[in-house]
Every structure is written in structure tokens, then in C-alpha cells.
Design a protein around this motif. Sequence first.
Motif, mmCIF file in Angstrom:
data_model
loop_
_atom_site.group_PDB
_atom_site.id
_atom_site.type_symbol
_atom_site.label_atom_id
_atom_site.label_comp_id
_atom_site.label_asym_id
_atom_site.label_seq_id
_atom_site.Cartn_x
_atom_site.Cartn_y
_atom_site.Cartn_z
ATOM 1 N N UNK A 310 0.817 -1.211 0.000
ATOM 2 C CA UNK A 310 0.000 0.000 0.000
ATOM 3 C C UNK A 310 0.850 1.260 0.000
ATOM 4 N N UNK A 311 0.363 2.333 -0.649
ATOM 5 C CA UNK A 311 0.977 3.645 -0.442
ATOM 6 C C UNK A 311 0.685 4.098 0.986
ATOM 7 N N UNK A 312 1.445 5.062 1.482
ATOM 8 C CA UNK A 312 1.299 5.483 2.878
ATOM 9 C C UNK A 312 1.351 6.992 2.998
ATOM 10 N N UNK A 313 0.410 7.537 3.785
ATOM 11 C CA UNK A 313 0.423 8.933 4.202
ATOM 12 C C UNK A 313 0.807 8.930 5.676
ATOM 13 N N UNK A 314 1.849 9.683 6.061
ATOM 14 C CA UNK A 314 2.339 9.518 7.430
ATOM 15 C C UNK A 314 2.957 10.787 7.986
ATOM 16 N N UNK A 315 3.138 10.761 9.305
ATOM 17 C CA UNK A 315 3.890 11.797 9.988
ATOM 18 C C UNK A 315 5.358 11.392 10.053
ATOM 19 N N UNK A 316 6.221 12.365 10.280
ATOM 20 C CA UNK A 316 7.661 12.124 10.345
ATOM 21 C C UNK A 316 8.016 11.685 11.769
ATOM 22 N N UNK A 317 8.010 10.374 11.987
ATOM 23 C CA UNK A 317 8.126 9.856 13.349
ATOM 24 C C UNK A 317 8.858 8.509 13.319
ATOM 25 N N UNK A 318 9.618 8.202 14.392
ATOM 26 C CA UNK A 318 10.286 6.917 14.510
ATOM 27 C C UNK A 318 11.200 6.619 13.326
ATOM 28 N N UNK A 319 11.143 5.390 12.839
ATOM 29 C CA UNK A 319 11.968 4.966 11.719
ATOM 30 C C UNK A 319 11.652 5.781 10.470
ATOM 31 N N UNK A 320 10.427 6.288 10.357
ATOM 32 C CA UNK A 320 10.037 7.113 9.212
ATOM 33 C C UNK A 320 10.771 8.446 9.206
ATOM 34 N N UNK A 321 11.196 8.886 10.392
ATOM 35 C CA UNK A 321 11.993 10.107 10.514
ATOM 36 C C UNK A 321 13.479 9.815 10.306
ATOM 37 N N UNK A 322 13.948 8.723 10.922
ATOM 38 C CA UNK A 322 15.365 8.372 10.863
ATOM 39 C C UNK A 322 15.829 8.065 9.442
ATOM 40 N N UNK A 323 14.963 7.470 8.640
ATOM 41 C CA UNK A 323 15.328 7.071 7.275
ATOM 42 C C UNK A 323 14.376 7.733 6.273
ATOM 43 N N UNK A 324 14.204 9.028 6.436
ATOM 44 C CA UNK A 324 13.214 9.748 5.634
ATOM 45 C C UNK A 324 13.486 9.647 4.133
ATOM 46 N N UNK A 325 14.725 9.868 3.721
ATOM 47 C CA UNK A 325 15.023 9.826 2.288
ATOM 48 C C UNK A 325 14.774 8.436 1.706
ATOM 49 N N UNK A 326 15.056 7.391 2.508
ATOM 50 C CA UNK A 326 14.801 6.017 2.071
ATOM 51 C C UNK A 326 13.310 5.813 1.804
ATOM 52 N N UNK A 327 12.466 6.254 2.746
ATOM 53 C CA UNK A 327 11.023 6.037 2.584
ATOM 54 C C UNK A 327 10.430 6.939 1.516
ATOM 55 N N UNK A 328 10.987 8.132 1.354
ATOM 56 C CA UNK A 328 10.524 8.989 0.254
ATOM 57 C C UNK A 328 10.829 8.332 -1.092
ATOM 58 N N UNK A 329 11.932 7.581 -1.158
ATOM 59 C CA UNK A 329 12.265 6.884 -2.407
ATOM 60 C C UNK A 329 11.258 5.784 -2.723
ATOM 61 N N UNK A 330 10.517 5.337 -1.690
ATOM 62 C CA UNK A 330 9.467 4.328 -1.893
ATOM 63 C C UNK A 330 8.130 4.965 -2.239
ATOM 64 N N UNK A 331 8.098 6.298 -2.233
ATOM 65 C CA UNK A 331 6.896 7.002 -2.671
ATOM 66 C C UNK A 331 5.912 7.366 -1.577
ATOM 67 N N UNK A 332 6.300 7.212 -0.296
ATOM 68 C CA UNK A 332 5.344 7.587 0.748
ATOM 69 C C UNK A 332 5.272 9.109 0.852
ATOM 70 N N UNK A 333 4.151 9.602 1.369
ATOM 71 C CA UNK A 333 3.921 11.044 1.475
ATOM 72 C C UNK A 333 3.902 11.457 2.936
ATOM 73 N N UNK A 334 4.806 12.366 3.298
ATOM 74 C CA UNK A 334 4.832 12.905 4.658
ATOM 75 C C UNK A 334 3.823 14.043 4.753
#
Length: 384
Positions: A310-334
Amino acid sequence: MPKQHIVLIMPLSTYEWGTENCGGVDSVCQMFGEYLVSQVNPEFKYTIIGLDPQSKTPYTGEVISLAEHVDFIWLPCSSKHTGFKIPGIVWQNWHIRKLLKKLKPDLVHTHFWSSLLGCGHNGRSVVTIHSYKKIGRHSFGFLNNLLYEKIIPLLTKSLGDKKIVVGKILKDALLKDGIESEIIYNPIDESFFYASKKPPRSSNNSLQFITCSLINPKKNIEQAIFLIAKLKNSGFHCHLNIVGGVSNALYSQKLINTVEEQGLCSEISFLGKKNKRELVELYSHADCGIFTSKEETFGLVPLEIIASGLPLLCTEVGILSEKKSFFESLGILYLSENTTVDQINKCINEHDSEFSVDVLKNEFNLSEIIKKYHFLYNQLLEKK
């Protein structure tokens, strides 16, 4: 030569893996337990002391064989079955001390730092820290907060030959108190990678959103509700399923009131607690995940959502914050105050499910994370 004996102290609601769940740490420990049981040529012999958060059964000390190399002993977290009200930490640590004296393990690996207090174990020990002081825990009243946020951190500071944390927020907090630690991230359960997907929706169908978390203020679920209101007001047909057990009744009622005030009773459903199989099924019928938590020591749920394709809409928190560029490369939207409906629509429609699932599978592989722990075990046992 006999295998070296590892005792694992874990919060576990079941050893019938995935049939019950009491939150993120329980999920992670179930993954570890299931993996160890499935090993064909295990490196160690294990005994799991399963601290049951629900205290479903009385303590008997019965040893249950899960595999030739894995034994299991239930330990309810409370003394409620005895008829005597004993503080939880006293009850648990007393039994853990007795069990360790009997088992005489070569190494103890605990997911409860406090379980090392007075445990009597003179061998090596590893502690995986999932919460520290106010980080990763909920308020349970003045005395409980004083005990777990002030007294226990002071008493446990020097305990454990190796401290492992699951995220940078914990590593930084420990370092501030002069405690060195190492990060080993949590794995993702393989079941989510193999979630079956429904056929692509037609343009006339409602967008199906899903979020999953314990119902408490730190999870900030109202932001997800307001997001659905924003989409509805922009002309989108959408529905949000909120999955998770209630851990704060007042907050749960506040969310229900917010849904009513926003006129979203037809667009939002509270589904309660679900087991792993049910959650995988729900993800397979969703179009997009939402995760709006304010604080996470790691953040397993959003990774499970992405692993499900699934695509993901999320806040910048936890692992999503620590590896932000990695998750942005997967197409998630902060998400931010400036996030537009067009950006959300683009995130959903342009998401490359196959790519994101494959990348995530390599990054958070269960077997590789277990190998990191085994390396630590061997490192410490060589020093004996």
C-alpha cells in the motif's frame, strides 16, 4: 559439545503466533519466537519466558516444548490468579529469579530491562530496550510514572552487558544519561509481504483507507480523521477503517465525538483489535494506509502497511523520521499543514507497489536481524 543455553524474556500474548496481539513489542517478540522455533539447525538451545500482558492463565512453571531446541514457560504479568495483590514488578522478578536459578542459562536476553533487577544471573546478558522513561510508554498515574520513569531507570542503568535499542530516539535519550547502546531495527513479519491484493479499483469506487494503532493520545488518530474530512470536502468518496484496541477510554470517546462532529459516521469505522491474519486481510482490501502518530520508538505498523503493497500517508516519526530519504524513495507522502488533495491523489495513483515491497523486504529481513543478535550472543559468550 552441548549447545549453549539462551533464556529469552519476552512479552508474549500467545505462542500460536499471530492469533493474538497486544501491540508492537508483542508483535516483534512473536516474530522472533516463531523464527527460532522454525530453525532446522539451531545454533543455541532456547528457553522463552513469555510474560503474558493479559495474565490469562495462572503461573504453574510448566515447561512447554515448542521444538526440540525451544522450551516455553508462561509467566502472567500480574498476580491476579493468586488472590493476593502483589506489585507487578515484584511478582515478575521473583519468578524470573527462581526460573533463572533453575535453568542456569549461559546468557539472558530480555525485552524488559527491569527483569534484570535482582534476577541473580551471573552470566552474560543482553537487553533490548523498547521504551525509556517517558519515551514509548503511557502514563499510568503518579506512583507508576515515578517508578518506571525515575526509579527503575536509575536502578537498571548498569545492568546488561549489551544494550540494544530499536531507534535513534532511544539511543539519544540513553546517551544523554551516559548509557551506550547499539541500534538493531525491528523486522517485518513475512505475512505482510505476501498479502493478497484486490483488483484495481474503478474510478467510481470509494477510496479505502486504513490505520492501525492502540487507541491512545500519542497515536494522534484525530489527524487521520481530519484528513478524511478534508478529502470528503474536496469531493472524494472515501472510507477509513481504524484498527486497534482501546488503551485510553477518554481518548477513544473523544475520537468518536470528533467523527460525529465532522459528519463522518458513514466514512469512518472503528474495528477494534485484530489479529495478524485479520489485519493482513484488511490491508489487502485497502487502497492506502495512514499513520499519524506523534511518537514512535520504531514504528512497525507503517512498515507493515508498505510491506502489504500500500501507499502510505504519514507523519515524520520513529523509523520514518530516521530514514526519511529512504522512505521517500518508496513514494510515501509525509503529511504537513500544506499537504494538498492533489498530492495525496498522486501518491496513491503513482505508487509502485512491487518496487517498495521488494526494497523493504531486503532492508528489514527477519533472518538478517536474528543474525545480528546471534553475533552479539557469540561475542559475549566468547568473553566468558
